[in-house]
Design a protein around this motif. Structure first.
Motif, PDB file in Angstrom:
ATOM      1  N   ALA A  54       0.834  -1.211   0.000  1.00  0.00           N
ATOM      2  CA  ALA A  54       0.000   0.000   0.000  1.00  0.00           C
ATOM      3  C   ALA A  54       0.864   1.254   0.000  1.00  0.00           C
ATOM      4  O   ALA A  54       0.589   2.219  -0.721  1.00  0.00           O
ATOM      5  N   ASP A  55       1.961   1.245   0.809  1.00  0.00           N
ATOM      6  CA  ASP A  55       2.861   2.410   0.835  1.00  0.00           C
ATOM      7  C   ASP A  55       3.518   2.621  -0.530  1.00  0.00           C
ATOM      8  O   ASP A  55       3.648   3.752  -1.009  1.00  0.00           O
ATOM      9  N   GLY A  56       3.939   1.517  -1.173  1.00  0.00           N
ATOM     10  CA  GLY A  56       4.596   1.644  -2.481  1.00  0.00           C
ATOM     11  C   GLY A  56       3.658   2.195  -3.536  1.00  0.00           C
ATOM     12  O   GLY A  56       4.049   3.041  -4.351  1.00  0.00           O
ATOM     13  N   VAL A  57       2.412   1.734  -3.537  1.00  0.00           N
ATOM     14  CA  VAL A  57       1.444   2.237  -4.526  1.00  0.00           C
ATOM     15  C   VAL A  57       1.170   3.712  -4.305  1.00  0.00           C
ATOM     16  O   VAL A  57       1.034   4.497  -5.250  1.00  0.00           O
ATOM     17  N   THR A  58       1.113   4.121  -3.020  1.00  0.00           N
ATOM     18  CA  THR A  58       0.893   5.552  -2.724  1.00  0.00           C
ATOM     19  C   THR A  58       2.039   6.396  -3.273  1.00  0.00           C
ATOM     20  O   THR A  58       1.832   7.458  -3.880  1.00  0.00           O
ATOM     21  N   GLN A  59       3.297   5.942  -3.051  1.00  0.00           N
ATOM     22  CA  GLN A  59       4.460   6.680  -3.567  1.00  0.00           C
ATOM     23  C   GLN A  59       4.453   6.710  -5.097  1.00  0.00           C
ATOM     24  O   GLN A  59       4.798   7.728  -5.713  1.00  0.00           O
ATOM     25  N   LEU A  60       4.070   5.580  -5.715  1.00  0.00           N
ATOM     26  CA  LEU A  60       4.013   5.538  -7.182  1.00  0.00           C
ATOM     27  C   LEU A  60       3.004   6.547  -7.704  1.00  0.00           C
ATOM     28  O   LEU A  60       3.269   7.265  -8.683  1.00  0.00           O
ATOM     29  N   ASN A  61       1.854   6.639  -7.079  1.00  0.00           N
ATOM     30  CA  ASN A  61       0.825   7.583  -7.522  1.00  0.00           C
ATOM     31  C   ASN A  61       1.301   9.022  -7.360  1.00  0.00           C
ATOM     32  O   ASN A  61       1.088   9.872  -8.224  1.00  0.00           O
ATOM     33  N   GLU A  62       1.966   9.310  -6.210  1.00  0.00           N
ATOM     34  CA  GLU A  62       2.488  10.666  -6.006  1.00  0.00           C
ATOM     35  C   GLU A  62       3.539  11.019  -7.052  1.00  0.00           C
ATOM     36  O   GLU A  62       3.578  12.149  -7.559  1.00  0.00           O
ATOM     37  N   GLY A  63       4.400  10.036  -7.399  1.00  0.00           N
ATOM     38  CA  GLY A  63       5.405  10.290  -8.438  1.00  0.00           C
ATOM     39  C   GLY A  63       4.773  10.541  -9.792  1.00  0.00           C
ATOM     40  O   GLY A  63       5.235  11.382 -10.569  1.00  0.00           O
ATOM     41  N   ALA A  64       3.704   9.790 -10.099  1.00  0.00           N
ATOM     42  CA  ALA A  64       3.020   9.993 -11.386  1.00  0.00           C
ATOM     43  C   ALA A  64       2.402  11.380 -11.471  1.00  0.00           C
ATOM     44  O   ALA A  64       2.402  12.025 -12.525  1.00  0.00           O
ATOM     45  N   ILE A  65       1.876  11.860 -10.334  1.00  0.00           N
ATOM     46  CA  ILE A  65       1.297  13.216 -10.315  1.00  0.00           C
ATOM     47  C   ILE A  65       2.391  14.251 -10.572  1.00  0.00           C
ATOM     48  O   ILE A  65       2.222  15.201 -11.349  1.00  0.00           O
ATOM     49  N   THR A  66       3.553  14.066  -9.906  1.00  0.00           N
ATOM     50  CA  THR A  66       4.674  14.999 -10.098  1.00  0.00           C
ATOM     51  C   THR A  66       5.149  14.995 -11.544  1.00  0.00           C
ATOM     52  O   THR A  66       5.429  16.045 -12.134  1.00  0.00           O
ATOM     53  N   LEU A  67       5.244  13.775 -12.147  1.00  0.00           N
ATOM     54  CA  LEU A  67       5.670  13.668 -13.543  1.00  0.00           C
ATOM     55  C   LEU A  67       4.685  14.376 -14.467  1.00  0.00           C
ATOM     56  O   LEU A  67       5.078  15.087 -15.394  1.00  0.00           O
ATOM     57  N   LYS A  68       3.391  14.186 -14.219  1.00  0.00           N
ATOM     58  CA  LYS A  68       2.369  14.818 -15.066  1.00  0.00           C
ATOM     59  C   LYS A  68       2.482  16.337 -14.993  1.00  0.00           C
ATOM     60  O   LYS A  68       2.476  17.027 -16.015  1.00  0.00           O
ATOM     61  N   ASP A  69       2.598  16.874 -13.756  1.00  0.00           N
ATOM     62  CA  ASP A  69       2.703  18.326 -13.599  1.00  0.00           C
ATOM     63  C   ASP A  69       3.983  18.857 -14.226  1.00  0.00           C
ATOM     64  O   ASP A  69       3.994  19.908 -14.877  1.00  0.00           O
TER      65      ASP A  69
END
Length: 794
Positions: free
Chosen positions: A714-729
């Protein structure tokens, strides 16, 4: 390499992708030794330093040493000789003219003109500027800077406006730095290469091009970082610097067709860049949507894992309770069987009647055998499943083993390759050392022949064949042979002692001539035809001869000694590595490599066998399950047969009713086929209790581990999602702040930029003669600057 950088740089200008470009994208360093503070480098002062620097510059230019011009051509090589500060001493032009028939004419001309690119060399010690001659022998932090000025410019018209364009000279400067003098070397606008015990620093600049490339887009100037100087800093000990060399050429872009540079290509490239950036931005949005969906599903996953873990724990508790009940049932069946046995003894008569008719024994045997087989088949099936699970674990272990042995074999092969390179390097080093020793000893022997010839009254520089034989015989009598033995240290000692004892000018007698006087005579003859500017007096020539001879003595003695020591060290190293025969270092590496290969082969064979074992276990499990099903059907059929014999209350001839009625009165058969079988079945059931408990415990432990891991997931998926948001922005920001401005620039001042680049390329192509000659021959010109070194006077 230089040409590759220049083409790349032109592409950057055309695409307007970068607003600042570095022509040389690497650090640099510099070094050199020998010379005087005022002497200039002559064409005779090349030596190993010039050869090494020339090779380094040639590598950077990525061109062949052979001429690429065909017939009807003129090639000029302009040698510019400077002092240590970069001030011109004189210029010599070597001209090769090839006519239409391929015949070559070589001309050599002295010129009073200035080179199109001039240089200034400044020196600093610990941050303070210092004269080059004052640096000799100093230690500290030294900075050497080469500044270049491009004096060759022309005026062109671009889009109706007059503009000054500099001829695009590329300036390559090379220096050789001994590591015993220079350390912690850093450079600006250049690069470093290690050559033996020396560091070769090469700098590259394009002086004057930055002002020419003052391009604008939407009235905004591009601040292009085109290098115009070369700088070196280093920590030095007992400073000295050999000559430096620089090459200037304007024809590196001569094979570029300026007409191929068009604005249409630029627009197409920028359009493709814009499309790619848009697609990339859309992709990052889709990526973030996917990671968000994954993140939203994680809570449901963790809840399911919790429920699974709770259920496994409950199952474990139930299995343990069931096993305890089965054990109690077995103990009761033992008591019941004993009682039924006593009862069966009282009704033996009926049992004997059924036995005489063979009915009771047949039915009992069939039913009991079917029941026993069914129970055994169930136990066999459970055992085979356990074996199949073990076979799977064995296959996994075998794969890990083969992977490990594969890595072992790869590492052993790499180690063997490294050992071969060590042996080759040592052998090459011994050969090179032997060659240097032979060269040094040959120089000594020639000098020794001249000395002994002078002692014998011969002219040392013009001995006849017979005189040379007499001199060689005299040398042999004192233990000095024409061929040296590098392993004989006494040979080095004799060589040095002979020169130092016999080399002098104080015993010139009638009929004899000293070696130094002979040198003076030779030099006088050599310079007799020189012009007034380069004539020397007899005293100057004699002083030069003495100085050169003393320097030769020191160099020869030192070279013989150093070569002997180097050869001894290399020989000892090679001996230690080959000592021991079969047990030597190199043989040990070879055996290690062979053994690793055999281990890897065996591991692969073992894995193949285990794979076959796993396949067979799977097939056995399938057959066991079929056997278990068949025995169940057989047991059911026998029970049906027993029911078909009739009822216990009605007797019918030809059926089993009478026998079964007697059985109802006598419990013997019940004891044999009931309580005894029950006891046997319960015994088998309790025998599997430990296996059943162990499996339940392992299942509970596995679900607990899965529960713990779900939190990490669960922690890894949360970090992956946050990274994807940063990449998109970040991609959206890059597209709006970097790509979109570039696409807007193309439609403004791009044509002016294209025309300016074409003008620069054309200016370089048209500059093809320093002497200014004009005819129908295709020309090329290269400038070679030789700058004097800095060293103490001898």
């Amino acid at each position: 390499m230089v040409k590759k950088n220049l083409f790349r740089y032109s592409s950057v200008l055309m695409c307007v992708v970068l607003t600042a470009a570095s022509l040389v994208g690497c650090g640099s360093k510099t070094a050199a030794t020998t010379g005087t503070d005022t002497a200039y480098v002559t064409e005779m002062a090349a030596g190993s330093t010039e050869a090494t620097i020339t090779q380094a510059i040639t590598n950077e230019l990525a061109v062949s040493n052979k001429s690429t011009l065909a017939t009807n051509t003129r090639q000029e090589t302009v040698y510019v000789f400077n002092d240590a500060s970069g001030n011109k001493n004189h210029i010599t032009v070597n001209e090769k003219i090839t006519d239409a028939n391929g015949n070559e004419t070589l001309n050599k001309t002295e010129s009073s003109e200035n080179a199109p690119v001039t240089m200034k060399v400044t020196y600093k010690l610990d941050g303070k500027e210092i004269k080059p001659e004052d640096l000799v022998g100093k230690s500290g932090k030294v900075t050497i800077r080469f500044d270049y000025t491009n004096n060759q410019k022309k005026t062109v018209t671009i889009n109706g406006k007059k503009q000054t364009v500099a001829v695009p000279f590329t300036m390559i400067t090379g220096m050789m730095l001994p590591t015993d003098v220079f350390s912690n070397v850093e450079v600006t606008n250049g690069k470093l290469t290690k050559v033996g015990d020396n560091i070769v620093a090469v700098g590259m600049t394009m002086p004057g091009l930055k002002d020419t490339m003052n391009l604008k887009f939407n009235d905004k100037s591009l601040d292009l970082d085109i290098p115009e100087y070369f700088e070196l800093t280093a920590d030095v000990k007992n400073f000295s610097l050999d000559m430096t060399m620089s090459v200037a050429t304007s024809n590196l872009l001569s094979d570029m067709n300026a007409d191929d540079i068009t604005l249409d290509d630029l627009k197409k490239t920028v359009a493709s860049l814009d499309d790619a950036a848009t697609q990339l931005a859309d992709g990052t949005v889709s990526l973030q949507d996917g990671t968000q969906q994954l993140s939203d599903a994680i809570p449901a996953l963790t809840d399911g894992v919790d429920q699974l873990n709770t259920g496994a724990s409950s199952l474990k508790d139930g299995i343990y309770a069931y096993a305890d009940g089965a054990a109690s049932a077995y103990e009761g069946s033992v008591s019941l069987n004993d009682n039924m046995k006593a009862y069966a003894d009282g009704i033996g008569t009926l049992y004997n009647t059924l036995k005489d008719n063979n009915l009771d024994s047949s039915v009992a045997s069939a039913a009991k055998g079917a029941s026993d087989l069914a129970a055994g088949a169930a136990t066999l099936d459970a055992g085979i499943d356990s074996a199949l699970s073990g076979a799977g674990a064995l296959v996994t272990g075998a794969k890990s083993l083969t992977d490990g042995t594969g890595e072992l074999a790869t590492g052993a092969a790499a180690l063997a390759e490294g050992a071969d390179k060590i042996g080759g390097t040592l052998t090459s080093g011994m050969t090179e050392t032997k060659q240097k020793y032979d060269n040094a000893y040959d120089s000594f022997y020639q000098l020794a022949m001249a000395v002994i010839g002078g002692k014998l009254g011969y002219n040392p520089v013009a001995m006849t064949g017979e005189q040379k034989i007499t001199a060689a015989t005299t040398l042999a009598n004192v233990g000095i042979s024409a061929t040296a033995d590098i392993t004989d240290e006494n040979q080095c000692t004799k060589a040095a002692a002979f020169i130092m004892q016999n080399y002098n000018d104080t015993d010139i007698t009638t009929g004899k001539i000293g070696i130094r006087t002979a040198m003076v005579s030779a030099l006088t003859a050599k310079y007799a035809a020189a012009d007034t500017e380069h004539k020397y007096t007899l005293e100057q020539l004699k002083a030069k001869a003495n100085s050169d001879a003393d320097a030769n003595l020191v160099a020869i003695s030192s070279g013989l000694s150093q070569a002997y020591k180097a050869y001894g060290l290399l020989n000892d190293t090679m001996t230690s590595l080959t000592a021991g025969g079969e047990n030597s270092f190199f043989n040990g590496i070879t055996k290690l490599n062979e053994g690793a290969g055999q281990v890897n082969t065996g591991a692969n064979a073992l894995k193949a066998g285990i794979d076959q074992l796993s396949t067979g276990a799977g097939q056995l499990s399938a057959g066991s399950k079929q056997l278990k099903a068949g025995l169940g059907t057989l047991s059911t059929g026998l029970n049906t047969l027993s029911a078909s014999v009739g009822s216990f209350s009605t007797y019918k001839e030809g059926t089993l009713c009478s026998s079964l009625y007697a059985l109802n009165l006598n419990a013997g058969k019940l004891q044999q086929e009931g309580t005894a079988v029950l006891q046997s079945g319960l015994s088998q059931l309790t025998a599997n209790n430990d296996t059943l408990k162990s499996g339940a415990s392992q299942l509970a432990d596995g679900t607990a581990t899965l529960k713990d891991s779900s939190g990490t997931l669960a922690d890894g998926v949360t970090q992956l999602n946050e990274g994807a948001i940063t990449l998109k922005d970040g991609m959206a920001q890059f597209n709006s702040e970097a790509i979109e401005p570039i696409t807007k620039l193309v439609d403004s001042d791009a044509q002016t930029a294209v025309d300016t680049i074409k003008a620069v390329v054309k200016a370089g192509q048209e500059y093809n003669s320093f002497l200014g000659k004009s005819d129908d021959k295709a020309g090329s010109v290269t400038f070679v600057y030789k700058t004097a070194g800095i060293t103490a006077n001898k």
